[in-house]
Design an enzyme around this catalytic site. Structure first.
Site, PDB file in Angstrom:
ATOM      1  N   ASP A  66      62.903  72.875  10.880  1.00 52.01           N
ATOM      2  CA  ASP A  66      62.869  72.203  12.176  1.00 52.01           C
ATOM      3  C   ASP A  66      64.176  71.425  12.366  1.00 52.01           C
ATOM      4  O   ASP A  66      64.689  70.799  11.440  1.00 52.01           O
ATOM      5  CB  ASP A  66      61.666  71.254  12.243  1.00 52.01           C
ATOM      6  CG  ASP A  66      61.351  70.836  13.669  1.00 52.01           C
ATOM      7  OD1 ASP A  66      60.314  71.262  14.193  1.00 52.01           O
ATOM      8  OD2 ASP A  66      62.151  70.070  14.267  1.00 52.01           O
ATOM      9  N   ILE A  67      64.681  71.439  13.590  1.00 53.24           N
ATOM     10  CA  ILE A  67      65.964  70.779  13.881  1.00 53.24           C
ATOM     11  C   ILE A  67      65.825  69.255  13.865  1.00 53.24           C
ATOM     12  O   ILE A  67      66.825  68.538  13.708  1.00 53.24           O
ATOM     13  CB  ILE A  67      66.493  71.279  15.242  1.00 53.24           C
ATOM     14  CG1 ILE A  67      68.007  71.120  15.347  1.00 53.24           C
ATOM     15  CG2 ILE A  67      65.792  70.601  16.409  1.00 53.24           C
ATOM     16  CD1 ILE A  67      68.610  71.868  16.538  1.00 53.24           C
TER      17      ILE A  67
ATOM     18  N   ASN B 174      50.472  72.422  17.551  1.00 54.92           N
ATOM     19  CA  ASN B 174      50.296  71.668  18.790  1.00 54.92           C
ATOM     20  C   ASN B 174      50.036  72.655  19.924  1.00 54.92           C
ATOM     21  O   ASN B 174      50.791  73.613  20.095  1.00 54.92           O
ATOM     22  CB  ASN B 174      51.547  70.847  19.095  1.00 54.92           C
ATOM     23  CG  ASN B 174      51.808  69.780  18.051  1.00 54.92           C
ATOM     24  OD1 ASN B 174      50.884  69.181  17.514  1.00 54.92           O
ATOM     25  ND2 ASN B 174      53.069  69.556  17.739  1.00 54.92           N
TER      26      ASN B 174
ATOM     27  N   GLY C  71      50.628  68.096  22.663  1.00 48.88           N
ATOM     28  CA  GLY C  71      51.999  67.713  22.354  1.00 48.88           C
ATOM     29  C   GLY C  71      52.956  68.880  22.182  1.00 48.88           C
ATOM     30  O   GLY C  71      54.038  68.710  21.614  1.00 48.88           O
ATOM     31  N   GLN C  72      52.571  70.061  22.690  1.00 44.98           N
ATOM     32  CA  GLN C  72      53.452  71.226  22.544  1.00 44.98           C
ATOM     33  C   GLN C  72      54.653  71.098  23.475  1.00 44.98           C
ATOM     34  O   GLN C  72      54.498  70.753  24.657  1.00 44.98           O
ATOM     35  CB  GLN C  72      52.681  72.510  22.875  1.00 44.98           C
ATOM     36  CG  GLN C  72      53.475  73.781  22.608  1.00 44.98           C
ATOM     37  CD  GLN C  72      52.645  75.040  22.817  1.00 44.98           C
ATOM     38  OE1 GLN C  72      51.491  74.983  23.251  1.00 44.98           O
ATOM     39  NE2 GLN C  72      53.230  76.191  22.494  1.00 44.98           N
TER      40      GLN C  72
ATOM     41  N   HIS D 149      53.855  78.143  17.233  1.00 43.61           N
ATOM     42  CA  HIS D 149      54.492  77.861  15.943  1.00 43.61           C
ATOM     43  C   HIS D 149      53.614  76.961  15.097  1.00 43.61           C
ATOM     44  O   HIS D 149      52.914  76.090  15.618  1.00 43.61           O
ATOM     45  CB  HIS D 149      55.870  77.212  16.130  1.00 43.61           C
ATOM     46  CG  HIS D 149      55.873  76.058  17.091  1.00 43.61           C
ATOM     47  ND1 HIS D 149      55.876  76.233  18.449  1.00 43.61           N
ATOM     48  CD2 HIS D 149      55.857  74.722  16.891  1.00 43.61           C
ATOM     49  CE1 HIS D 149      55.862  75.060  19.048  1.00 43.61           C
ATOM     50  NE2 HIS D 149      55.846  74.119  18.115  1.00 43.61           N
TER      51      HIS D 149
ATOM     52  N   HIS E 180      53.766  74.120  12.278  1.00 41.14           N
ATOM     53  CA  HIS E 180      54.607  73.136  11.592  1.00 41.14           C
ATOM     54  C   HIS E 180      54.105  72.963  10.167  1.00 41.14           C
ATOM     55  O   HIS E 180      52.892  72.838   9.957  1.00 41.14           O
ATOM     56  CB  HIS E 180      54.470  71.748  12.242  1.00 41.14           C
ATOM     57  CG  HIS E 180      54.994  71.614  13.627  1.00 41.14           C
ATOM     58  ND1 HIS E 180      56.220  71.051  13.906  1.00 41.14           N
ATOM     59  CD2 HIS E 180      54.438  71.914  14.827  1.00 41.14           C
ATOM     60  CE1 HIS E 180      56.402  71.007  15.229  1.00 41.14           C
ATOM     61  NE2 HIS E 180      55.337  71.521  15.811  1.00 41.14           N
TER      62      HIS E 180
HETATM   63  P1  5GP Z   1      56.121  71.297  19.385  1.00 40.12           P
HETATM   64  O1  5GP Z   1      56.309  69.913  19.922  1.00 40.12           O
HETATM   65  O2  5GP Z   1      56.238  72.348  20.473  1.00 40.12           O
HETATM   66  O3  5GP Z   1      54.901  71.486  18.536  1.00 40.12           O
HETATM   67  O4  5GP Z   1      57.307  71.517  18.352  1.00 40.12           O
HETATM   68  C1  5GP Z   1      58.545  72.053  18.692  1.00 40.12           C
HETATM   69  C2  5GP Z   1      59.441  71.824  17.506  1.00 40.12           C
HETATM   70  O5  5GP Z   1      60.583  72.644  17.643  1.00 40.12           O
HETATM   71  C3  5GP Z   1      59.950  70.382  17.394  1.00 40.12           C
HETATM   72  O6  5GP Z   1      59.574  69.861  16.136  1.00 40.12           O
HETATM   73  C4  5GP Z   1      61.463  70.507  17.542  1.00 40.12           C
HETATM   74  O7  5GP Z   1      62.163  69.616  16.729  1.00 40.12           O
HETATM   75  C5  5GP Z   1      61.704  71.953  17.160  1.00 40.12           C
HETATM   76  N1  5GP Z   1      62.855  72.559  17.798  1.00 40.12           N
HETATM   77  C6  5GP Z   1      63.152  72.524  19.124  1.00 40.12           C
HETATM   78  N2  5GP Z   1      64.275  73.205  19.373  1.00 40.12           N
HETATM   79  C7  5GP Z   1      64.705  73.699  18.183  1.00 40.12           C
HETATM   80  C8  5GP Z   1      65.835  74.497  17.796  1.00 40.12           C
HETATM   81  O8  5GP Z   1      66.669  74.892  18.601  1.00 40.12           O
HETATM   82  N3  5GP Z   1      65.936  74.808  16.476  1.00 40.12           N
HETATM   83  C9  5GP Z   1      65.025  74.398  15.555  1.00 40.12           C
HETATM   84  N4  5GP Z   1      65.212  74.768  14.300  1.00 40.12           N
HETATM   85  N5  5GP Z   1      63.944  73.649  15.894  1.00 40.12           N
HETATM   86  C10 5GP Z   1      63.801  73.299  17.187  1.00 40.12           C
END
Ligand code: 5GP
Length: 118
Positions: free
Chosen positions: A35-36, A91, A97-98, A104, A106
């Protein structure tokens, strides 16, 4: 030209290698990458190559893909040395919180997790 795979999100671009990202794991159904914005010492994502938007949009025919996501989560967590445990989260949609609308998993570890989450 073949049909684009991966969908029209940032994760689609990662799958299509339009955004260079090191894969921790790849097979015919899914990939895993860090994750970034990590929420712990270890934080990686496992995503299917099929652009399923969210868990609530998955279909019965996606059962193999959904199972694979957890199997890969387990294998990569082991490779990362998370022998004391870790948190696995999906999420879903706004209330869940998506923020990226390509399903995906986590996996977060390397620290003590709290429950319930906020
Ligand atoms: P969500 O909130 O949708 O469950 O999680 C999305 C996740 O994707 C977040 O933890 C966010 O840091 C990660 N993320 C968003 N953009 C990028 C990206 O460009 N590269 C990577 N490696 N992770 C990303």
């Amino acid at each position: 030209e073949g049909q684009k795979v991966g969908g029209d999100t940032i994760f689609g671009k990662i799958i299509r290698r339009e955004i260079p990202t090191e894969f921790l794991y790849e097979d015919e159904l899914c990939v895993a990458f860090n994750d970034i914005n990590p929420q712990g010492p270890v934080h990686f994502l496992v995503i299917p190559k099929k652009p399923i938007v969210k868990l609530s949009d998955a279909e019965d025919c996606d059962e193999q893909i959904l199972g694979r996501l957890l199997t890969v989560a387990r294998k990569v967590a082991k490779e990362k040395g998370l022998s004391d445990g870790y948190r696995v989260v999906i999420n879903d949609s706004d209330q869940g919180g998506q923020t990226v609308f390509h399903i995906h998993v986590h996996v977060i570890g390397g620290r003590k997790m709290r429950w319930p989450p906020g």
